[in-house]
Design a protein around this motif. Structure first.
Motif, PDB file in Angstrom:
ATOM      1  N   ARG A 299     -58.169 -18.874  35.452  1.00 23.38           N
ATOM      2  CA  ARG A 299     -58.052 -17.926  34.341  1.00 23.38           C
ATOM      3  C   ARG A 299     -59.432 -17.514  33.835  1.00 23.38           C
ATOM      4  NH1 ARG A 299     -53.401 -17.351  31.251  1.00 23.38           N
ATOM      5  NH2 ARG A 299     -51.556 -18.223  32.226  1.00 23.38           N
ATOM      6  N   LEU A 300     -60.345 -18.468  33.769  1.00 21.75           N
ATOM      7  CA  LEU A 300     -61.702 -18.165  33.320  1.00 21.75           C
ATOM      8  C   LEU A 300     -62.397 -17.227  34.301  1.00 21.75           C
ATOM      9  CD1 LEU A 300     -64.001 -18.584  31.312  1.00 21.75           C
ATOM     10  CD2 LEU A 300     -64.629 -20.637  32.572  1.00 21.75           C
ATOM     11  N   ASP A 301     -62.263 -17.495  35.591  1.00 20.99           N
ATOM     12  CA  ASP A 301     -62.853 -16.615  36.615  1.00 20.99           C
ATOM     13  C   ASP A 301     -62.304 -15.193  36.509  1.00 20.99           C
ATOM     14  OD1 ASP A 301     -64.466 -18.584  37.657  1.00 20.99           O
ATOM     15  OD2 ASP A 301     -63.126 -19.080  39.319  1.00 20.99           O
ATOM     16  N   ALA A 302     -60.989 -15.080  36.336  1.00 25.22           N
ATOM     17  CA  ALA A 302     -60.368 -13.753  36.215  1.00 25.22           C
ATOM     18  C   ALA A 302     -60.865 -13.048  34.950  1.00 25.22           C
ATOM     19  CB  ALA A 302     -58.849 -13.891  36.192  1.00 25.22           C
ATOM     20  N   TRP A 303     -60.971 -13.786  33.859  1.00 27.03           N
ATOM     21  CA  TRP A 303     -61.452 -13.210  32.610  1.00 27.03           C
ATOM     22  C   TRP A 303     -62.890 -12.716  32.750  1.00 27.03           C
ATOM     23  CZ3 TRP A 303     -65.254 -14.799  29.049  1.00 27.03           C
ATOM     24  CH2 TRP A 303     -65.232 -14.145  27.815  1.00 27.03           C
ATOM     25  N   LEU A 304     -63.737 -13.543  33.384  1.00 29.64           N
ATOM     26  CA  LEU A 304     -65.132 -13.144  33.597  1.00 29.64           C
ATOM     27  C   LEU A 304     -65.223 -11.903  34.481  1.00 29.64           C
ATOM     28  CD1 LEU A 304     -66.831 -16.624  34.068  1.00 29.64           C
ATOM     29  CD2 LEU A 304     -67.178 -15.033  32.171  1.00 29.64           C
ATOM     30  N   GLN A 305     -64.398 -11.848  35.514  1.00 28.11           N
ATOM     31  CA  GLN A 305     -64.371 -10.676  36.402  1.00 28.11           C
ATOM     32  C   GLN A 305     -63.975  -9.433  35.619  1.00 28.11           C
ATOM     33  OE1 GLN A 305     -65.366 -10.591  39.609  1.00 28.11           O
ATOM     34  NE2 GLN A 305     -65.045  -8.388  39.606  1.00 28.11           N
ATOM     35  N   ASN A 306     -62.955  -9.556  34.784  1.00 32.06           N
ATOM     36  CA  ASN A 306     -62.520  -8.419  33.964  1.00 32.06           C
ATOM     37  C   ASN A 306     -63.619  -7.983  32.996  1.00 32.06           C
ATOM     38  OD1 ASN A 306     -60.000  -8.289  35.148  1.00 32.06           O
ATOM     39  ND2 ASN A 306     -59.002  -9.507  33.564  1.00 32.06           N
ATOM     40  N   GLU A 307     -64.279  -8.950  32.372  1.00 32.68           N
ATOM     41  CA  GLU A 307     -65.358  -8.630  31.444  1.00 32.68           C
ATOM     42  C   GLU A 307     -66.508  -7.921  32.165  1.00 32.68           C
ATOM     43  OE1 GLU A 307     -65.845  -9.158  27.879  1.00 32.68           O
ATOM     44  OE2 GLU A 307     -63.686  -9.110  28.218  1.00 32.68           O
ATOM     45  N   THR A 308     -66.838  -8.411  33.366  1.00 31.10           N
ATOM     46  CA  THR A 308     -67.911  -7.797  34.151  1.00 31.10           C
ATOM     47  C   THR A 308     -67.543  -6.370  34.532  1.00 31.10           C
ATOM     48  OG1 THR A 308     -68.562  -9.959  35.015  1.00 31.10           O
ATOM     49  CG2 THR A 308     -69.295  -8.027  36.264  1.00 31.10           C
ATOM     50  N   GLU A 309     -66.316  -6.189  34.997  1.00 35.09           N
ATOM     51  CA  GLU A 309     -65.870  -4.847  35.378  1.00 35.09           C
ATOM     52  C   GLU A 309     -65.855  -3.915  34.169  1.00 35.09           C
ATOM     53  OE1 GLU A 309     -62.109  -5.403  37.330  1.00 35.09           O
ATOM     54  OE2 GLU A 309     -63.040  -6.352  39.077  1.00 35.09           O
ATOM     55  N   ARG A 310     -65.438  -4.421  33.018  1.00 33.92           N
ATOM     56  CA  ARG A 310     -65.404  -3.608  31.800  1.00 33.92           C
ATOM     57  C   ARG A 310     -66.811  -3.174  31.405  1.00 33.92           C
ATOM     58  NH1 ARG A 310     -65.742  -4.507  26.565  1.00 33.92           N
ATOM     59  NH2 ARG A 310     -65.865  -6.758  26.732  1.00 33.92           N
ATOM     60  N   LYS A 311     -67.761  -4.097  31.493  1.00 30.37           N
ATOM     61  CA  LYS A 311     -69.154  -3.764  31.168  1.00 30.37           C
ATOM     62  C   LYS A 311     -69.724  -2.760  32.161  1.00 30.37           C
ATOM     63  CE  LYS A 311     -70.419  -7.920  28.670  1.00 30.37           C
ATOM     64  NZ  LYS A 311     -71.184  -9.157  28.657  1.00 30.37           N
ATOM     65  N   GLU A 312     -69.447  -2.970  33.439  1.00 32.66           N
ATOM     66  CA  GLU A 312     -69.925  -2.026  34.457  1.00 32.66           C
ATOM     67  C   GLU A 312     -69.323  -0.649  34.248  1.00 32.66           C
ATOM     68  OE1 GLU A 312     -69.070  -3.884  38.202  1.00 32.66           O
ATOM     69  OE2 GLU A 312     -70.820  -5.202  38.078  1.00 32.66           O
ATOM     70  N   GLN A 313     -68.051  -0.588  33.882  1.00 30.41           N
ATOM     71  CA  GLN A 313     -67.400   0.696  33.627  1.00 30.41           C
ATOM     72  C   GLN A 313     -68.053   1.392  32.438  1.00 30.41           C
ATOM     73  OE1 GLN A 313     -65.239   2.264  35.518  1.00 30.41           O
ATOM     74  NE2 GLN A 313     -65.198   4.005  34.124  1.00 30.41           N
ATOM     75  N   LYS A 314     -68.366   0.632  31.395  1.00 27.71           N
ATOM     76  CA  LYS A 314     -69.044   1.210  30.227  1.00 27.71           C
ATOM     77  C   LYS A 314     -70.422   1.746  30.614  1.00 27.71           C
ATOM     78  CE  LYS A 314     -68.233  -0.733  25.894  1.00 27.71           C
ATOM     79  NZ  LYS A 314     -68.292  -1.864  24.956  1.00 27.71           N
ATOM     80  N   GLU A 315     -71.155   0.961  31.405  1.00 24.04           N
ATOM     81  CA  GLU A 315     -72.482   1.400  31.847  1.00 24.04           C
ATOM     82  C   GLU A 315     -72.375   2.654  32.711  1.00 24.04           C
ATOM     83  OE1 GLU A 315     -74.598  -1.795  33.754  1.00 24.04           O
ATOM     84  OE2 GLU A 315     -74.324  -3.105  32.021  1.00 24.04           O
TER      85      GLU A 315
END
Length: 142
Positions: free
Chosen positions: A103-119
């Motif tokens: 769950r932590l890995d999936a959450w981190l992946q989602n957070e990373t993708e969200r940040k990359e999308q914002k950038e």
């Protein structure tokens, strides 16, 4: 003054003293209050002195250690708020380690993708804005 407000004031003074570069050299209450930038109540000072004595350390060392404990407490509170739902079941019991890690890995992946999308979005907006505001240049014939 309410007890909570007084506790916060004392905690702030203790933290200020611990953050002072002169705290370990402080020999008296006056020195510690000078380092803290404020005065402790007699009750607060008695508690600080007693706790330092119980631990067998100087008041300066006690305040520095207490500051570290407060930082750890704040970090744990932050982590519990941010990722507590990943490592605990809805009833508050801990999830199995493997499930929590997934769950932590999936959450981190989602957070990373969200940040990359914002950038990406910010970069796209910047590029579009730059293109819209760029003067049109004509090729010169030679």
């Amino acid at each position: 003054m309410s007890k909570k407000m007084n506790d916060e004031r004392v905690r702030a003074l203790m933290t200020a003293a611990a953050n002072s570069p002169m705290i370990l050299a402080c020999q008296t209450r006056k020195d510690v209050e000078f380092a803290a930038g404020g005065k402790f109540t007699n009750k607060a000072w008695a508690t600080i002195a007693a706790n330092a004595g119980d631990k067998g350390v100087s008041i300066g060392r006690y305040l520095i250690d207490l500051r570290q404990d407060l930082l750890v407490e704040k970090m744990q509170q932050f982590l519990n708020e941010e990722i507590g739902h990943l490592v605990r079941n809805p009833d508050g019991t801990p999830r199995p380690k493997e499930e929590a890690m997934e769950r932590l890995d999936a959450w981190l992946q989602n957070e990373t993708e969200r940040k990359e999308q914002k950038e990406f979005q910010r970069g796209k907006e910047y590029l579009d804005n730059a293109r819209d505001n760029r003067p049109v240049r004509r090729a010169r014939s030679t």
